[in-house]
Structure formats: structure tokens, C-alpha cells
Design a protein around this motif. Structure first.
Motif, PDB file in Angstrom:
ATOM      1  N   UNK A 150      53.370 -36.798  90.684  1.00 47.56           N
ATOM      2  CA  UNK A 150      52.295 -35.816  90.503  1.00 47.56           C
ATOM      3  C   UNK A 150      52.862 -34.440  90.217  1.00 47.56           C
ATOM      4  N   UNK A 151      53.854 -34.023  90.980  1.00 46.68           N
ATOM      5  CA  UNK A 151      54.458 -32.713  90.771  1.00 46.68           C
ATOM      6  C   UNK A 151      55.182 -32.615  89.450  1.00 46.68           C
ATOM      7  N   UNK A 152      55.916 -33.650  89.090  1.00 47.65           N
ATOM      8  CA  UNK A 152      56.654 -33.634  87.822  1.00 47.65           C
ATOM      9  C   UNK A 152      55.699 -33.518  86.643  1.00 47.65           C
ATOM     10  N   UNK A 153      54.626 -34.303  86.675  1.00 48.87           N
ATOM     11  CA  UNK A 153      53.676 -34.278  85.561  1.00 48.87           C
ATOM     12  C   UNK A 153      52.953 -32.936  85.489  1.00 48.87           C
ATOM     13  N   UNK A 154      52.575 -32.382  86.645  1.00 53.87           N
ATOM     14  CA  UNK A 154      51.879 -31.100  86.650  1.00 53.87           C
ATOM     15  C   UNK A 154      52.765 -29.991  86.118  1.00 53.87           C
ATOM     16  N   UNK A 155      54.018 -29.933  86.567  1.00 52.92           N
ATOM     17  CA  UNK A 155      54.927 -28.883  86.123  1.00 52.92           C
ATOM     18  C   UNK A 155      55.171 -28.955  84.621  1.00 52.92           C
ATOM     19  N   UNK A 156      55.409 -30.151  84.109  1.00 52.61           N
ATOM     20  CA  UNK A 156      55.678 -30.309  82.673  1.00 52.61           C
ATOM     21  C   UNK A 156      54.446 -29.977  81.841  1.00 52.61           C
ATOM     22  N   UNK A 157      53.283 -30.445  82.279  1.00 49.49           N
ATOM     23  CA  UNK A 157      52.043 -30.194  81.532  1.00 49.49           C
ATOM     24  C   UNK A 157      51.725 -28.705  81.463  1.00 49.49           C
ATOM     25  N   UNK A 322      55.312 -36.131  80.437  1.00 45.72           N
ATOM     26  CA  UNK A 322      56.021 -34.848  80.500  1.00 45.72           C
ATOM     27  C   UNK A 322      55.468 -33.944  79.406  1.00 45.72           C
ATOM     28  N   UNK A 323      54.167 -33.736  79.448  1.00 47.96           N
ATOM     29  CA  UNK A 323      53.470 -33.055  78.378  1.00 47.96           C
ATOM     30  C   UNK A 323      52.876 -34.079  77.433  1.00 47.96           C
ATOM     31  N   UNK A 324      52.256 -33.606  76.362  1.00 47.93           N
ATOM     32  CA  UNK A 324      51.573 -34.509  75.441  1.00 47.93           C
ATOM     33  C   UNK A 324      52.520 -35.205  74.477  1.00 47.93           C
ATOM     34  N   UNK A 325      53.686 -34.653  74.237  1.00 46.50           N
ATOM     35  CA  UNK A 325      54.572 -35.256  73.251  1.00 46.50           C
ATOM     36  C   UNK A 325      55.846 -35.835  73.818  1.00 46.50           C
ATOM     37  N   UNK A 326      55.926 -35.956  75.141  1.00 44.06           N
ATOM     38  CA  UNK A 326      57.155 -36.431  75.760  1.00 44.06           C
ATOM     39  C   UNK A 326      56.795 -37.219  77.011  1.00 44.06           C
ATOM     40  N   UNK A 327      57.628 -38.168  77.346  1.00 40.48           N
ATOM     41  CA  UNK A 327      57.369 -38.963  78.538  1.00 40.48           C
ATOM     42  C   UNK A 327      58.623 -39.678  78.994  1.00 40.48           C
ATOM     43  N   UNK A 328      58.470 -40.394  80.097  1.00 43.46           N
ATOM     44  CA  UNK A 328      59.568 -41.176  80.649  1.00 43.46           C
ATOM     45  C   UNK A 328      58.998 -42.454  81.238  1.00 43.46           C
ATOM     46  N   UNK A 329      59.463 -43.568  80.728  1.00 43.54           N
ATOM     47  CA  UNK A 329      59.105 -44.872  81.286  1.00 43.54           C
ATOM     48  C   UNK A 329      60.353 -45.395  81.994  1.00 43.54           C
ATOM     49  N   UNK A 330      60.282 -45.437  83.318  1.00 38.84           N
ATOM     50  CA  UNK A 330      61.392 -45.898  84.138  1.00 38.84           C
ATOM     51  C   UNK A 330      61.123 -47.342  84.529  1.00 38.84           C
TER      52      UNK A 330
END
Length: 372
Positions: A150-157, A322-330
């Protein structure tokens, strides 16, 4: 099975809505869904709402159309286990049930640290996200507390959509704890590119109007604080006398049935479900939907006189926007331990978006959960 059997589902989030629709589909029972608001909230998108993006309107009445599920928009105040009845804030008479499904989810804990209730914002409800969006309109800096997803997504967005903001992230561990080496590297590169300042191995002891105070006395100046850690579940299960763990999560067996009251089932964040090896399932939409399917199947089996199958669950991945144009699938092992395989960048963002969209597809057609 008697057609007069009444199943009441508390909570119209991801798990509750799916459980109600599946119970209506799989049984001849009357099904009632109780939820405090008349809209379905895409909780996994609330960081987008806080950043100023618009989310689609999803009335529960439309999502329930044609299912036979009755919707009651009201707030649960008490569960009377002896009378098998639920008391509601806006109803004179309690709502009786034969089978109860407890799916009230989780929320931010405003009392976990001094000052959070008075000075911090969260993204756990649509109302919280709206208030945060309004606050950010007059803010120049924001500190996100919490290094989980939640924190990672909020900070990046926030950093991507509001580049005029100075964004920092405070985490009690290392950045990307719980990710693989490659996952952590991508996360750090992304935050560096977005200009997010990271304070690692830092404990927040107080939140003030001008930002969080860290253990040791350091003060991190911020116009707005986003509290993305310290989640809690409602006290209703504990207050009712249901068996709960130390966090107030309902204790359930391998079929998601309460260990103390067999007429009650628990799904989602408010229930402490476990894998067959004993590992407790983490709070996540990806956990809740399969549990909703398993609970509805167990209820159907028992009403039909069949022995239900135990929950079988394995982890596959963790999806991080990680924003609209970036992400991470672990990608992870069945027990949620990360492996080195990751998907990153724009392809990962598209993958995450497809996963999020699929949850709404599952809510519209919950029978698909068993095959997704």
C-alpha cells in the motif's frame, strides 16, 4: 435443503460481494448482503483516487442485479450470536440469519501511534482517499509511512501524478522487504527516477501537523502524512464472543467456518484463514476472492448434506503498481517466498492493470473465481 434458510453476508467488499453472489448461485437459500455504503469500492485503486484520478462508479445494486441477493445499506452495530441476529444502525428490528458470513475487512488503525488520528490520512476507504486528495491540493510535501505494498503504490502514484510534490517514504525495514533482489533493485531505481526520498529502518513514534517524528527525535517535515501501516479489523467479532486471534481476526477452520460458532463463516481480511501447512494467509484481494469461493462452496455442501472440501490455496505472485506506466510483478513460491523471477516496467503495469480489471470481472461473474 430448506428454501427458508437465510444467509446474511456482512460487508460488500471484494470478498463479501463475491461470497453473497456465489451463495445465491449455489444454494436455494435467501441471501442478504449488508454494507455501509451503496457503492462497491475498488480498494486496490484508492491510491489513484487520492492522486486525483477518477474511478468508475460501481453501484452495488447493479452488480447484484438478477442474482436474487437482497441489498441492505446500513452499518452493523452488533452481532447477537445467541439469537442469530445482526443489529443495524438504521433499523428498528435486528436482521435474523441462519448462516452468517463475516466479511467486514480491515481499515487503517488511527490509534497505533500518537497523532495519527489527528494529523494523518489513509487510503483504506473512498472517503479517506477523497479527503487526502483535497488535502494534497494545498500541500507541497507528503510523507508516506509504511513500506508494504500500500505504501509503495501510494508513494509512486503520488510522485508520478503530482510531480510538484516532494514525496518521501518512511519504512521500518529496508525498501522492498519481502521482494527478491531483482525486485528491490527495480523498486529503488523507480523511486530514484521519481524523486522519492526513502527513510529506511525508521520507526515513527508520533505524527504532528508538520510531519512524522522518528525514533531518536528526528523530524521529517511534511505538509501531509499518509498512514499506510498498522491496519486493524473491526471489533464486532470479538465483542460478539466469536473466537478471534490477538488481532481480532476471526479464527476459522479449513472450510472458513468459525471454530467457536459453526453457523458463522469468515472471509477476507477480518478472518485468520490458513493454508493446509498452517501458514496464515496475508491480507490481500488475491487471498480474499478464493476464500469467498471456498466458503460459499462449503456452505452449499453442508446445506446439501455433503462433506465440504478444505481450502486449498497457493500463492503465485505479488503485483505492485508504480504509477500508470510502470509496475513490478514479483513471482513467489506456493508459500509466498519470493523467487528471482520478476516482470517490470510497462509490461508489468499492463499486467497489474489486467489483474485489477479481472477482479471486477470476478465480482460480476463470481463463478469464474474457481477457474481464474
Amino acid at each position: 435443503m430448506t428454501p427458508h434458510h437465510h444467509i446474511v453476508v456482512l460487508g460488500g467488499g471484494y470478498t463479501g460481494l463475491a461470497a453473497a453472489k456465489l451463495a445465491a448461485r449455489r444454494t436455494n437459500a435467501a441471501v442478504t448482503l449488508v454494507n455501509a455504503r451503496d457503492r462497491f469500492v475498488e480498494r486496490v485503486r484508492l491510491h489513484q483516487l487520492a492522486s486525483g484520478q477518477r474511478l468508475r462508479d460501481l453501484p452495488l445494486s447493479q452488480l447484484l442485479a438478477g442474482t436474487g441477493v437482497r441489498l441492505v445499506v446500513d452499518r452493523v452495530t452488533r452481532i447477537d450470536l445467541a439469537a442469530r441476529a445482526v443489529h443495524l444502525a438504521g433499523a428498528a428490528a435486528p436482521l435474523a440469519y441462519d448462516t452468517l458470513v463475516y466479511a467486514l475487512g480491515s481499515q487503517a488503525d488511527p490509534h497505533s501511534v500518537a497523532g495519527v488520528a489527528e494529523h494523518a490520512h489513509s487510503v483504506t476507504t473512498a472517503e479517506d482517499a477523497d479527503r487526502l486528495r483535497e488535502r494534497l491540493a494545498t500541500s507541497g510535501s507528503v510523507a508516506v509511512v509504511g513500506g508494504g505494498l500500500t505504501g509503495l503504490e501510494a508513494a509512486a502514484e503520488l510522485a508520478e501524478s503530482r510531480p510538484e510534490l516532494t514525496v518521501s517514504l518512511v519504512t521500518g525495514g529496508a525498501l522492498g522487504d519481502g521482494l527478491s533482489r531483482r525486485g528491490r533493485q527495480h523498486l529503488r531505481r523507480t523511486f530514484d527516477r521519481l524523486g522519492v526520498t526513502v527513510r529506511e529502518h525508521a520507526t515513527v513514534t508520533e505524527v504532528r501537523a508538520d510531519g512524522p517524528v522518528l525514533a531518536g527525535g528526528d523530524h521529517l517535515a511534511a505538509d501531509t502524512v499518509v498512514w499506510a501501516t498498522g491496519f486493524r479489523v473491526p471489533d464486532l467479532a470479538r465483542d460478539a464472543g466469536l473466537a478471534v486471534d490477538e488481532h481480532g481476526r476471526m479464527l476459522v477452520d479449513e472450510t472458513l467456518r468459525s471454530v467457536s460458532h459453526p453457523e458463522v463463516y469468515g472471509v477476507g481480511d477480518a478472518a485468520a484463514a490458513r493454508r493446509q501447512d498452517g501458514q496464515e494467509l496475508r491480507m490481500a484481494c488475491a487471498t480474499g476472492l478464493p476464500c469467498a469461493y471456498a466458503a460459499a462452496r462449503a456452505i452449499s455442501d453442508r446445506l446439501a448434506g455433503r462433506q465440504p472440501r478444505p481450502l486449498r490455496f497457493r500463492y503465485l505472485m505479488r503485483c505492485v503498481s508504480l504509477g500508470r506506466g510502470n509496475g513490478l510483478i514479483q513471482f513467489v513460491r506456493a508459500d509466498d517466498v519470493p523467487v528471482e523471477a520478476v516482470l517490470t516496467g510497462r509490461l508489468a503495469a499492463r499486467y497489474k492493470e489486467a489483474v485489477v480489471r479481472s477482479t471486477i470481472l470476478a465480482e460480476r461473474h463470481p463463478a469464474l473465481i474457481g477457474v481464474l
